[in-house]
Scaffold this motif. Structure first.
Motif, PDB file in Angstrom:
ATOM      1  N   VAL A  62      17.700 -44.405  -5.910  1.00 44.80           N
ATOM      2  CA  VAL A  62      16.369 -44.699  -6.439  1.00 44.80           C
ATOM      3  C   VAL A  62      15.347 -44.797  -5.316  1.00 44.80           C
ATOM      4  N   ALA A  63      15.746 -45.366  -4.194  1.00 45.85           N
ATOM      5  CA  ALA A  63      14.824 -45.522  -3.068  1.00 45.85           C
ATOM      6  C   ALA A  63      14.399 -44.193  -2.463  1.00 45.85           C
ATOM      7  N   ALA A  64      15.159 -43.136  -2.708  1.00 48.36           N
ATOM      8  CA  ALA A  64      14.911 -41.855  -2.043  1.00 48.36           C
ATOM      9  C   ALA A  64      13.736 -41.080  -2.624  1.00 48.36           C
ATOM     10  N   SER A  65      13.350 -41.348  -3.871  1.00 45.82           N
ATOM     11  CA  SER A  65      12.327 -40.527  -4.530  1.00 45.82           C
ATOM     12  C   SER A  65      11.467 -41.380  -5.452  1.00 45.82           C
ATOM     13  N   THR A  66      10.228 -40.955  -5.630  1.00 48.92           N
ATOM     14  CA  THR A  66       9.379 -41.606  -6.636  1.00 48.92           C
ATOM     15  C   THR A  66       9.808 -41.195  -8.034  1.00 48.92           C
ATOM     16  N   LEU A  67      10.194 -39.933  -8.192  1.00 54.80           N
ATOM     17  CA  LEU A  67      10.635 -39.424  -9.486  1.00 54.80           C
ATOM     18  C   LEU A  67      12.136 -39.645  -9.628  1.00 54.80           C
ATOM     19  N   VAL A  68      12.508 -40.502 -10.558  1.00 55.91           N
ATOM     20  CA  VAL A  68      13.907 -40.853 -10.780  1.00 55.91           C
ATOM     21  C   VAL A  68      14.309 -40.409 -12.178  1.00 55.91           C
ATOM     22  N   VAL A  69      15.240 -39.472 -12.254  1.00 56.79           N
ATOM     23  CA  VAL A  69      15.702 -38.938 -13.532  1.00 56.79           C
ATOM     24  C   VAL A  69      17.080 -39.516 -13.834  1.00 56.79           C
ATOM     25  N   VAL A  70      17.234 -40.017 -15.048  1.00 60.41           N
ATOM     26  CA  VAL A  70      18.482 -40.656 -15.456  1.00 60.41           C
ATOM     27  C   VAL A  70      19.105 -39.844 -16.583  1.00 60.41           C
TER      28      VAL A  70
END
Length: 293
Positions: A62-70
């Motif tokens: 989650v910390a790696a990107s602003t856009l988080v796809v689940v």
């Protein structure tokens, strides 16, 4: 990654089942820096070999990107996986299959944690992902500005359709569309059962069947028109009374062919109720309201 990946929006993807893996491959192929995580780490191996960054845990991913796809198994899994992550300032796009109520609750849950939230309903199977001509698309609902911000990135794996500000609308329309699909599958299953023991070519019959279903599909527009409050009365083409009168033929044919009527009988019963309870002989569209509890 492509030489221009630095110009592409970074994406974090949580969940690498068949659909999640297909999504990740599409973003990687398009040059998006992609961080992946899965409970079973081995599933990330091939993606890592293809350029994905493999995170050791959800928080790191989650910390790696602003856009988080689940893209996980169910809503419970979403809560479990994201529980220990910092969602502040993140744009969470949840493509996990859920109910409208779950989507609305998850949107509030994400907001409480400082995240912006889009819910999604994937109208495709994994082989359709990343193949523009396949016709696959994803329904998205939630804040319009969040959808617009990420529209181009979200359009990489499949087409995008905005379903509205209400975060539950994507899940609602997803389930509604799939419910209609299963109704079609039920009718198709019954149709093939009727001809199963006869000297008929199933492939040739399939041609007749798909043509007939295609011709009947626009009936959905007539139903929609009938549900519109100010719709003008339509010319009666095939009354409910006439259709109910014909149902014994369908049931007799099933009996004679040794086929269970279990897939047709519930709808036939609803049609009969439409006549007896609502006197809807000239309005088959009244069956929709008859289903409402």
């Amino acid at each position: 990654m492509t030489p221009h990946s630095e110009d592409k929006t970074p994406v974090t993807l949580l969940g690498l089942g068949a659909m999640g893996t297909a999504l990740a491959r599409a973003w990687l192929a398009a040059g998006h820096p992609t961080t992946v995580w899965n409970r079973t780490p081995a599933r990330a191996g091939a993606l890592a070999a293809g350029g994905a960054r493999r995170a050791d845990g959800p928080a790191e991913a989650v910390a790696a990107s602003t856009l988080v796809v689940v893209c996980l198994l169910d809503d419970v899994s979403v809560g479990e996986v994201l529980a220990g992550t910092d969602l502040s300032g993140k744009d969470v796009v949840n493509l996990t299959t859920s109910t409208p109520a779950q989507a609305r609750a998850r949107a509030a849950w994400a907001s409480d944690r400082g995240a912006r939230y889009l819910d999604g309903g994937i109208m495709a199977v994994p082989p359709m992902i990343g193949v523009p001509e396949s016709g696959g698309y994803v329904l998205y609902s939630g804040p319009r500005d969040v959808f617009d911000r990420h529209r181009d990135t979200l359009a990489v794996p499949a087409g995008t359709t905005y379903a509205g500000e209400d975060p539950g609308f994507a899940a609602l329309q997803d389930v509604a569309l799939l419910s209609a699909m299963y109704g079609m599958f039920a009718g198709t299953t019954h149709a093939f059962a009727l001809i199963r023991r006869e000297n008929l070519d199933p492939a040739a019959f399939a041609g007749l069947l798909t043509g007939w279903l295609t011709a009947m599909a626009p009936a959905a527009h007539a139903v929609a028109a009938g549900l519109t409050a100010d719709a003008a009365p339509e010319e009666e083409v095939s009354s409910l009374a006439m259709q109910v009168a014909g149902t014994p033929t369908f049931l007799d044919t099933a009996r004679q062919q040794g086929v269970s009527p279990e897939l047709l009988a519930p709808y036939f019963e609803l049609m009969r109720r439409g006549l007896t309870e609502r006197n809807e002989a000239k309005n088959p569209k009244g069956l929709v309201d008859l289903l409402l509890r």
